[in-house]
Structure formats: C-alpha cells, structure tokens
Design a protein around this motif. Structure first.
Motif, mmCIF file in Angstrom:
data_model
loop_
_atom_site.group_PDB
_atom_site.id
_atom_site.type_symbol
_atom_site.label_atom_id
_atom_site.label_comp_id
_atom_site.label_asym_id
_atom_site.label_seq_id
_atom_site.Cartn_x
_atom_site.Cartn_y
_atom_site.Cartn_z
ATOM 1 N N VAL A 1 -11.120 8.081 7.042
ATOM 2 C CA VAL A 1 -12.119 7.248 6.370
ATOM 3 C C VAL A 1 -12.952 6.498 7.402
ATOM 4 O O VAL A 1 -14.187 6.414 7.281
ATOM 5 N N VAL B 1 -11.474 10.519 0.421
ATOM 6 C CA VAL B 1 -10.306 10.098 -0.355
ATOM 7 C C VAL B 1 -10.175 10.877 -1.658
ATOM 8 O O VAL B 1 -9.096 11.390 -1.985
ATOM 9 N N TRP C 1 -2.807 8.151 -2.632
ATOM 10 C CA TRP C 1 -3.846 7.408 -1.908
ATOM 11 C C TRP C 1 -3.281 6.826 -0.615
ATOM 12 O O TRP C 1 -3.923 6.858 0.442
ATOM 13 N N THR D 1 -4.805 -0.280 -1.841
ATOM 14 C CA THR D 1 -5.669 -0.718 -0.748
ATOM 15 C C THR D 1 -5.578 -2.202 -0.431
ATOM 16 O O THR D 1 -6.060 -2.626 0.622
ATOM 17 N N PHE E 1 -15.419 7.389 0.275
ATOM 18 C CA PHE E 1 -14.387 7.573 -0.750
ATOM 19 C C PHE E 1 -14.544 8.929 -1.422
ATOM 20 O O PHE E 1 -13.568 9.667 -1.608
ATOM 21 N N VAL F 1 -3.246 9.035 2.438
ATOM 22 C CA VAL F 1 -4.506 9.407 3.085
ATOM 23 C C VAL F 1 -4.599 8.695 4.436
ATOM 24 O O VAL F 1 -4.391 7.480 4.524
#
Length: 547
Positions: A171, A189, A163, A95, A185, A166
């Motif tokens: 989100v 996620v 991840w 991230t 999350f 995604v």
C-alpha cells in the motif's frame, strides 16, 4: 547411522502411522451414530410411508421450487445486508488501534452465538417499541434485519483477518507512486479481500438458508421457507415423504453454498491478525471512528439494549416481574432450572465436541487418509442439514430404542456437540498446521511417544486456540434450539426451548418471562465470548530493556 540410500526413520514414526488411522475412527464412529443413523431412520421411514410418488412429484405438491426461490432470495438478501453492515466495522478493526478493542470484538461476536429464538424476541421488542414508527413489524424486512444482526460477526472475522494479512508495504509503495488512498485501496487491498468477502457471503447464505427460530417468531405466520415447511409437513401434517423431499432440496442448496465458500476461500475460522500495523486515531481521524462506533451501537447494541429495557418494563411499568417469573413452576420446570440444565448439558457438549473435533483436526493435519477425510466431511455436514430434519430423525430413531437409551441425559449433549464440532475443527486445523514439524521430530528423537509428543508439543502450542474453540462450542451448545426442541422433556428442557414455549403462550406475564430469560441467556453468552476474546487475543510483546 542409516546406510547410504536408506531412509532415516525417526523413533515413533511407525507408531504414528498406526495411531493416526486409529484416532480417525473415533470421529467417524461418533458421526455415524449421532448423525448418519437418525437421518437414515428418517429416510427409511419416509420410503415406507411413501404413496409411490416420485421425488419430482413430491416437490411439485409441496411447491418446493417456489420455496427454494424464496429461501435463496431471503438468504442472499440477508448475506448482502450483512456484508454491507459489516464493511465499516471491518475497516475499524483491521486498520485502527483502539483502547478496549477486545471488548469491541466481543460486542461484534456475541450476536452470532445468541440463540435464534432470543434474536427473534429482541427484534420483535425492537420493532414493537423504539422502531414502531418504521412500521416494520413482521415479515421479510424484519427477518433480514435479524439475520444481518446474527451474521455480521462472520463477515467481520473472515474479512478483517484477510485485510490484516495484506502487506502494508505494498500500500505504501502505491502511495509513493502517486496513488490516492482510495485508489491504493481499490488497486492493492480490495483484490485481496474479494475471496474473503465471497467466502463470508457464502457462509452467511448457508446459515440463513437453514434459519428457523427467527422466521417462526418474525414471520408473522406468513413467511415460509424450506426449513419452516419441513417442520410443517413433518410435524404439522405428519407427511414424512414430503418433509424428507424438501430436506433433500435444502441439502443441495446448502452444499452449493459450502462449495462456493470452499471454492473461493476457507470456511475455517481465521486466526486473529497481527495488530502491528494498526494506527491509533488522531485528530480528524476520530470522526469516522466515532461514526463506525455509532453504527455498531445502532445495529448490534440497540436490539439487545431494547430487550434488556423491555424486560425491566413489562406492561410499560418498571419492575422485576419478568425476572421473578423465572422461578415460576406452574407449567413445569422453572427458567432457573432450565438454565442450570442448559449450562450442564452445554459443558458436556463442549467436552464431547472438543474431544471429537480435536481428534478430527489431528487426523487431518497428520495425514490420516481417506478415513479421516470421511470423518471430517461428516463432521461438517451438520452445518448443512436442517436442525428440524435432524431433530425429527432423532424422535423416530429413539422411539425404537430401549427407554434407558431414549431417556438418557446424554442425548441432548450429543446433539448439541454435533452442531459445535465443525467450529472445533475449523479452529484447530489451522492452529495445528502452524505447529513446526521439526519440534515434533525433535521430541520423537528424544524418545517421546506419539501421545507425549501430542501433549507436550501440539497441545502446548495450540492451548489458547483450543480454549477459544471450547468456549465457542459451549455457547453454541447452550443456544441450540432447532433439534433440541424435539428432544426436550420435562427434566431436559433447555433455556432456549423454554423461551420458545413462553413466546407461544398467551399473556403479558409469559412475554415478560420470555424477555427476562432471553436477557439471562444473553448475559451468559456475552460473558463466555468476552472470556474467549481475552484468552485468544494476542498478547503484546514486551520490549527488551537494556541492562
């Protein structure tokens, strides 16, 4: 022009139908000679030496069920610890956009490719030095900590890649609908990460259930698993039937772990995720980033740093005595000679692994049929077979061969390649699957034969993946310890084998030399991993400029 109702046959398609089964035979033949043959010799010898005891009786007299429970428990504990330690690192790499992210990925990856004997030396130094106050010393706590250090990279690579796949718009939509960041999350996620987490857990369970070097060095002579007991029964007591019976139980455990990984996700090495949605840290966001960097330093950098410092302070005094001892030839070849042999055999092993693994991946992605699937299955099985068992099988098999064969310098590279081939297959299958079939067809229409198509299309588009796979194959080859221990001679002693030998000799000088040799091996592995990361990392796209 093809008539109406007739299938259009592209040039080279019939040749390709013949070539694919032919190339499938190469991996199958290699796996049969290098893997199936020594195991078959071992099993046959075990039956010849058997005293008529059944498999159940062999398991009972070797306390196999207790060993299975202990092995499974320590492997599961190590896998759980690796997932917990990797969690913040996954968040950071998936991230956050950081300068020097390639170096950070290399730092995370290096422990995974280090020889287990080096990791054992590093943690022995750590627990006897800076962490002596914790009174961890030897035992299961030390073993689980070392296994965690070794396998964090597996969890990070598998889960962070999931991840990054995604869709950030999902989100964002959850946030627009009123969900907090933690709720988004958990709802969006996390469900997409669960298969990757379970798959990574199963892979770490697999690796830890066949661990040997770490348990021998950190077990304090009391920790015993299926792997160490196989060695004890086969080498220590000379009881082949007992060792083979334990190996069969271990294979069942490993196949269960592989089945779990296959059931919930892929065991292939995932490609690097896109960095397009990574956000640079600003303001207070630097606080969790700094905390994770400190977390990485404590878990992944401290053991290696402690080893480096200890190698420069043998006996508590600063000096280079350990490194000077690397040139000592009192007990045989020097460490520098072993390093040269390790690099040479590792290069040969990487070439063999790339050739066989690439043929296997090509056959699998081109629909090679049952032959390619059998070859691919045999190429993966070495992950689940005890290195001790494999090495012991080689000793028995080579003892029946002429000296020219048993003493061949190609024996060790072939065994090292056998361990690295699954990595090549795992990297190249997804890479080849992403090559557009239309490009191959276009090249065939223009008159290119199957080999020309493969060279100009497949290899050109997957060159970076192949280079990365070759690098990983090399570092895995130079770090192989289990099976190579059985095959090493005076002129074929690899550096990991020499380190293990030095650790078994009394005296501070031998310990200093073992630590210095371990540092040299860490440096070589780190340099190759850094190069792999530089080659495999996606290059930033250049923005178009107006004329």
């Amino acid at each position: 022009m093809a008539r109406h109702g007739e299938a259009l046959t592209l040039p080279g398609s019939r040749t390709r139908e013949i070539v694919v089964p032919m190339i499938s035979l190469v991996p199958l033949a290699f796996a049969t000679v290098v893997f199936v043959w020594p195991l078959g010799v071992l099993v046959a010898r075990a039956f010849d030496d058997s005293d008529g005891a059944t498999l159940t009786e062999l398991w009972d007299r070797t306390h196999a069920w207790r060993l299975l429970a202990v092995t499974g428990a320590q492997a599961a504990g190590s896998a759980l610890a690796a997932v917990i330690v990797a969690a913040p690192i996954v968040w950071l790499l998936a991230t956050v956009r950081l300068p020097g992210a390639g170096l950070l990925r290399a730092i995370v990856t290096v422990p995974f490719v280090l020889p287990t004997v080096v990791v054992g030396v590093a943690f022995r130094t750590l627990f006897d030095g800076p962490l002596a106050f914790a009174h961890i010393g030897d035992g299961w706590a030390a073993i689980i900590a070392a296994h965690t250090f070794l396998n964090v990279a597996v969890v990070v690579r598998v889960v962070s890649a999931a991840w990054q796949r995604v869709d950030p718009r999902e989100v964002a939509a959850a946030r627009v609908l009123g969900a907090s960041a933690p709720r988004a999350f958990v709802d969006v996620v996390l469900p997409r990460l669960v298969p990757a987490i379970v798959s990574a857990f199963a892979l770490v369970l697999l690796f830890c259930s066949t661990s040997f070097g770490v348990i021998v060095i950190l077990g304090g002579g009391e920790a015993s698993t299926l792997e160490t007991e196989i060695y004890l029964q086969g080498i220590g007591y000379g009881k082949l039937p007992d060792a083979v019976a334990l190996s069969m139980m271990q294979i069942v455990l490993v196949l269960a772990a592989l089945g779990l990984a296959r059931l919930v996700g892929s065991t292939r090495v995932p490609p690097a995720g896109s960095a397009a949605d990574l956000r640079p840290p600003r303001g207070l966001r630097w606080l969790p980033v700094a905390a994770v960097l400190a977390w990485i330093g404590g878990w992944l950098v401290l053991p290696v740093a402690t080893l480096v410092i200890a190698s420069l302070r043998p006996g508590g005094r600063w000096g280079l005595a350990g490194y000077r001892a690397l040139a000592d030839t009192t007990y045989g070849p020097s460490a520098y000679s072993s390093l040269g042999y390790s690099v040479g055999s590792g290069l040969f092993a990487a070439v063999i692994a790339v050739a066989v693994g690439l043929l296997t991946a090509t056959a699998l992605t081109r629909g090679g049929g049952i032959v390619s699937k059998i070859g691919a299955g045999l190429s993966v099985l070495p992950l689940g077979v005890s290195a001790v068992t494999l090495g012991f099988g080689y000793v028995l098999a080579l003892s029946t061969m002429p000296y020219e064969v048993s003493a061949s310098p190609m024996v060790v590279p072939c065994v090292q390649a056998l361990i690295a081939i699954p990595v090549i297959v795992g990297v190249m299958v997804p890479a080849l699957e992403q090559v557009p079939a239309g490009l191959r067809d276009a090249a065939a229409v223009l008159g290119a034969g199957p080999l020309r198509v493969f060279w100009t299309v497949d290899l050109r588009l997957t060159a970076r993946s192949l280079a990365a796979a070759a690098g990983f194959a090399f570092v895995m080859a130079i770090g192989e310890f289990g099976a190579t221990t059985f095959l090493a001679r005076a002129d074929t002693t690899t550096l990991p084998v020499l380190i293990g030998s030095l650790m078994g000799r009394p005296g501070a000088d031998n310990l200093a030399a073992a630590m210095a040799a371990s540092v040299v091996l860490v440096a070589v592995s780190a340099a190759v991993v850094a190069l792999v990361e530089a080659v495999s990392s996606p290059r930033p796209r250049r923005k178009d400029t107006a004329c």
